[in-house]
Scaffold this motif. Structure first.
Motif, short mmCIF file in Angstrom:
data_model
loop_
_atom_site.label_atom_id
_atom_site.label_comp_id
_atom_site.label_asym_id
_atom_site.label_seq_id
_atom_site.Cartn_x
_atom_site.Cartn_y
_atom_site.Cartn_z
N ASN A 73 -15.32 7.08 13.63
CA ASN A 73 -15.94 8.36 13.31
C ASN A 73 -16.15 8.51 11.80
N ALA A 74 -15.16 8.06 11.02
CA ALA A 74 -15.29 8.12 9.56
C ALA A 74 -16.45 7.24 9.09
N ALA A 75 -16.56 6.04 9.66
CA ALA A 75 -17.65 5.14 9.27
C ALA A 75 -19.01 5.72 9.67
N ALA A 76 -19.09 6.31 10.87
CA ALA A 76 -20.34 6.91 11.33
C ALA A 76 -20.73 8.10 10.46
N THR A 77 -19.74 8.87 10.00
CA THR A 77 -20.02 10.00 9.12
C THR A 77 -20.58 9.53 7.80
N GLN A 78 -20.00 8.46 7.24
CA GLN A 78 -20.48 7.93 5.97
C GLN A 78 -21.89 7.37 6.11
N GLN A 79 -22.11 6.59 7.15
CA GLN A 79 -23.41 5.94 7.33
C GLN A 79 -24.47 6.91 7.81
N GLY A 80 -24.05 8.00 8.46
CA GLY A 80 -25.00 8.94 9.03
C GLY A 80 -25.23 10.17 8.17
N VAL A 81 -24.44 11.21 8.41
CA VAL A 81 -24.74 12.50 7.81
C VAL A 81 -24.59 12.49 6.30
N VAL A 82 -23.61 11.75 5.75
CA VAL A 82 -23.44 11.73 4.29
C VAL A 82 -24.67 11.12 3.62
N GLU A 83 -25.11 9.95 4.10
CA GLU A 83 -26.28 9.30 3.50
C GLU A 83 -27.54 10.12 3.73
N ASN A 84 -27.68 10.74 4.90
CA ASN A 84 -28.88 11.52 5.18
C ASN A 84 -28.93 12.79 4.34
N LEU A 85 -27.79 13.41 4.09
CA LEU A 85 -27.76 14.55 3.17
C LEU A 85 -28.19 14.12 1.77
N LYS A 86 -27.73 12.95 1.35
CA LYS A 86 -28.13 12.45 0.04
C LYS A 86 -29.63 12.17 0.00
N ARG A 87 -30.18 11.68 1.10
CA ARG A 87 -31.61 11.40 1.14
C ARG A 87 -32.43 12.67 0.96
N HIS A 88 -32.02 13.72 1.65
CA HIS A 88 -32.79 14.96 1.51
C HIS A 88 -32.57 15.58 0.13
N ARG A 89 -31.37 15.44 -0.41
CA ARG A 89 -31.13 15.89 -1.79
C ARG A 89 -32.04 15.14 -2.75
N ASP A 90 -32.16 13.82 -2.58
CA ASP A 90 -33.03 13.02 -3.44
C ASP A 90 -34.49 13.46 -3.29
N LEU A 91 -34.89 13.77 -2.05
CA LEU A 91 -36.26 14.22 -1.81
C LEU A 91 -36.54 15.53 -2.56
N THR A 145 -10.98 12.03 7.08
CA THR A 145 -10.99 11.38 8.40
C THR A 145 -10.52 9.95 8.28
N GLU A 146 -10.97 9.26 7.24
CA GLU A 146 -10.53 7.88 7.02
C GLU A 146 -9.03 7.83 6.75
N ALA A 147 -8.53 8.81 5.97
CA ALA A 147 -7.09 8.87 5.70
C ALA A 147 -6.30 9.15 6.97
N VAL A 188 0.84 -1.20 0.00
CA VAL A 188 0.00 0.00 0.00
C VAL A 188 0.87 1.25 0.00
N ALA A 189 0.61 2.16 -0.92
CA ALA A 189 1.32 3.44 -0.95
C ALA A 189 0.93 4.26 0.28
N PRO A 190 1.85 5.08 0.80
CA PRO A 190 1.56 5.86 2.02
C PRO A 190 0.38 6.80 1.88
N THR A 191 0.02 7.18 0.65
CA THR A 191 -1.05 8.15 0.46
C THR A 191 -2.43 7.51 0.36
N ARG A 192 -2.52 6.19 0.46
CA ARG A 192 -3.80 5.52 0.28
C ARG A 192 -4.33 4.98 1.60
N SER A 193 -5.68 5.00 1.71
CA SER A 193 -6.32 4.50 2.92
C SER A 193 -7.16 3.26 2.66
N ARG A 194 -7.23 2.79 1.40
CA ARG A 194 -8.00 1.59 1.06
C ARG A 194 -7.21 0.71 0.09
#
Length: 628
Positions: free
Chosen positions: A455-473, A399-401, A95-101
């Protein structure tokens, strides 16, 4: 250039620019730091028959978009029993030092290097390539007991507390979402009949009193009653070669049902719902890709399908539609089920005619003004939400990085502790203390890495997805208003009125002609002088014309009455939809409450972690004379 243009250019440049300096590793860049270009190892073992433990380890690490985090692969390597220095070396190779996945191919290379290290073989890419066909099997005791965190369930909104603000509801206007009007079976769910007709929807009863506390509890209960749909990938794809398709496991929490569906099933469901509910807020589906779809696209589509189904579950009318219920409960393949049932595609208005006179009185006179106000505001709101989704997604990736960097720093520090355990001076006490301190610091930084990853996982599962939901609405509301405007352009009612007026004029003229003909015939019979020598005209042709015009006018008036009733139903439906849209804003507060709560929890945990480390670092030897 004006000041406004300069500001706009500056904002554009700010959004487009990287948040990292050129000398710092940019986790969003396409190149590594200082121009390094590490070897791509992801394809070294491609096509090789690998032991099942390679696939098992990768799947247990909860891949997202075909990749797992560096922290997850570190957890896998940590159960191998290898020293930290060896684990650090393996990660630096893969894994290169600049990658998190890392991809599945890179994970396989890492596991192959672990097996080689356990057999005391040289850890080089050249040696790995030379032994591709006779690689040892990695020994990973306790692999299945590793805690990789949450499963990434992003199906529903979290409700941390009862909303403390008062929800004002008028006592003179009916709340269309207050009571359910769909008949249910003994288990509380609507039946799934073989003939799926559009369900009749009656208006709700007027509230007897405007009790703020009752309204607050009613709103909270509305949140709690929402079913949660969880969608995951089925283990195996179906089809042959290029024509393989992905199956999805659809689970309903409230109904406790699990079914298998294809993307085409979701597409068919939305098509039928558009015909049955043309003036409801219908969610959009993620796109269908032609050809081979990569893991990242499939993961994004999975999240989009999850948002689609949960949007249906949040809608008070659509979630009770028998077709939606059958989609979630029929255990057989949907294509086979569709062949054995008759499915109605009539719109919901067909089953609600004729309407009661009181229905029109329930619709506020200001509904058109409210719809126009929403129409003006929604496009800008959509763009703001798209921007916020993009920014929060960048925050989550950074945050994940950070979590990955903490972990790799901790690993290097732990390896350094082993390396410097013995000083070149035999009786040096302070170097031993420093080495022990390295290990303790490494443990705390590892803990900081885990907290940051959570915290990164909670951000993805929480606020990111919920922002997308309201955008879709918001996008769905915009499309609903476009369908409303298109229906107005048709002007069927106006066409009918003009045709009725024209036919009534023709009818009046035809009747006048008949009267004139009868008068002329009477005069001829009595011997009275006539104006001409021609025979008096026959009334038969006029009578046929009158009959046709009368019949046409009767049909047009009946159709006009239906169209006027449909117009009332349309206004009532649109009013219900904007009330639902308005109520959905309460979820925004819940989203930010959860987000702030998660940030506070993470900050407090990190503070406690660093605070526990403080006395350790202050006890490290720092007197210069102690290193004589």
């Amino acid at each position: 250039m004006t000041a406004v243009e300069e500001t706009t250019d500056a904002m554009t440049a700010s959004f487009a620019a990287s948040t990292f300096d050129a000398e710092v590793n940019d986790p969003w860049g396409t190149t590594t730091a200082r121009g390094l270009s590490p070897l791509d190892v992801s394809n070294i073992l491609s096509g090789m028959p690998l032991p099942s433990i390679y696939t098992t380890a990768f799947d247990l690490a909860q891949p997202v978009g075909g990749k797992i985090t560096v922290l997850a692969i570190n957890k896998i390597l940590s159960v191998s029993g290898l020293p930290p220095a060896t684990v650090d070396k393996i990660l630096n190779i893969v894994v290169a030092p600049t990658r998190s996945r890392v991809t599945k191919g890179e994970c396989s290379v890492a596991l192959a290097l672990v097996a080689m290290a356990q057999k005391n073989m040289d850890l080089t890419i050249e040696n790995l390539t030379a032994h591709r066909e006779d690689l040892p099997i990695p020994f990973l005791p306790g692999l299945e007991s590793i805690d990789f965190g949450s499963s990434g369930d992003v199906a529903g909104y979290s409700i941390p507390t009862l909303p403390r603000h008062t929800v004002h509801m008028g006592s003179t206007v009916s709340d269309p979402w207050r009571n359910s009007t769909i008949a249910t079976k003994g288990n509380g769910y609507p039946p799934a009949p073989s003939y799926l007709a559009s369900p009749p929807i009656t208006s709700a009863e007027l509230p007897t009193a405007a009790d703020p506390e009752a309204a607050r509890k009613d709103m909270y209960q509305w949140f709690l009653n929402v079913d949660t749909i969880r969608i995951t990938f089925a283990p195996e794809k179906e089809g042959i070669f290029l024509f393989k398709h992905t199956n999805y496991i659809v689970e309903s929490k409230n109904r406790a049902t699990t079914v298998i569906r294809r993307y085409s099933d979701f597409h068919w469901l939305l098509e039928v719902l558009f015909k049955r509910f043309p003036y409801r807020i219908l969610p959009n589906l993620p796109p269908k890709r032609i050809g081979m779809a990569d893991e990242t696209f499939l993961e994004r589509r999975l999240r989009g399908l999850t948002r689609f189904m949960n949007a249906l579950m949040r809608h008070p009318v659509l979630r009770n539609d028998p077709l939606v219920v059958s989609f979630l409960t029929e255990p057989v393949e949907l294509a086979l089920w569709r062949k054995n049932v008759v499915i109605s595609t009539e719109d919901e208005f067909t089953t609600r005619l004729p309407i009661s006179e009181s229905l029109a009185k329930q619709v506020p006179a200001t509904v058109d003004l409210e719809l126009e106000a929403i129409k003006r505001r929604v496009p800008a709101s959509i763009e703001y939400y798209r921007s916020m989704v993009h920014m929060m997604d960048r925050i989550q990736k950074r945050t994940e990085a950070n979590a990955s960097d903490y972990m790799r720093f901790s690993l290097s520090l732990s390896a350094l502790a082993d390396c410097e355990k013995h000083c070149h001076i035999e009786d040096c006490y302070n170097c031993g203390q420093l080495s022990q301190g390295y290990g303790k610091i490494s443990t705390k930084i590892t803990q900081a890495s885990h907290l940051t990853e959570e915290n990164a996982a909670a951000t993805q599962q929480g606020v990111v997805e919920n922002l997308k939901r309201h955008r879709d609405l918001l996008v769905s509301v915009k499309e609903l208003l476009q369908r409303r405007d298109h229906s107005r352009e048709g002007g069927l009612a106006e066409t009918l009125k003009k045709r009725i007026a024209s036919n009534e004029t023709k009818l009046k003229a035809a009747r006048a002609s008949v009267s004139a003909a009868i008068t002329a015939a009477a005069n001829a019979a009595s011997g009275a002088p006539s104006s001409g020598s021609a025979e008096p005209p026959s009334t038969f042709s006029y009578e046929v014309q009158i009959e046709k015009l009368t019949h046409s006018i009767t049909l047009d008036k009946a159709e006009l009455e239906l169209q006027e009733q449909r117009a009332v139903l349309l206004q009532h439906t649109l009013w219900m939809e904007i009330m639902f849209f308005h109520k959905s804003h309460a979820m925004i507060a819940t989203m930010y409450q959860s987000f702030v709560h998660e940030q506070m929890k993470t900050s407090q945990s990190l503070f406690d972690n660093w605070k526990a480390l403080s006395p350790i670092v202050h006890d490290l030897p720092m007197e210069v004379n102690g290193f004589n």
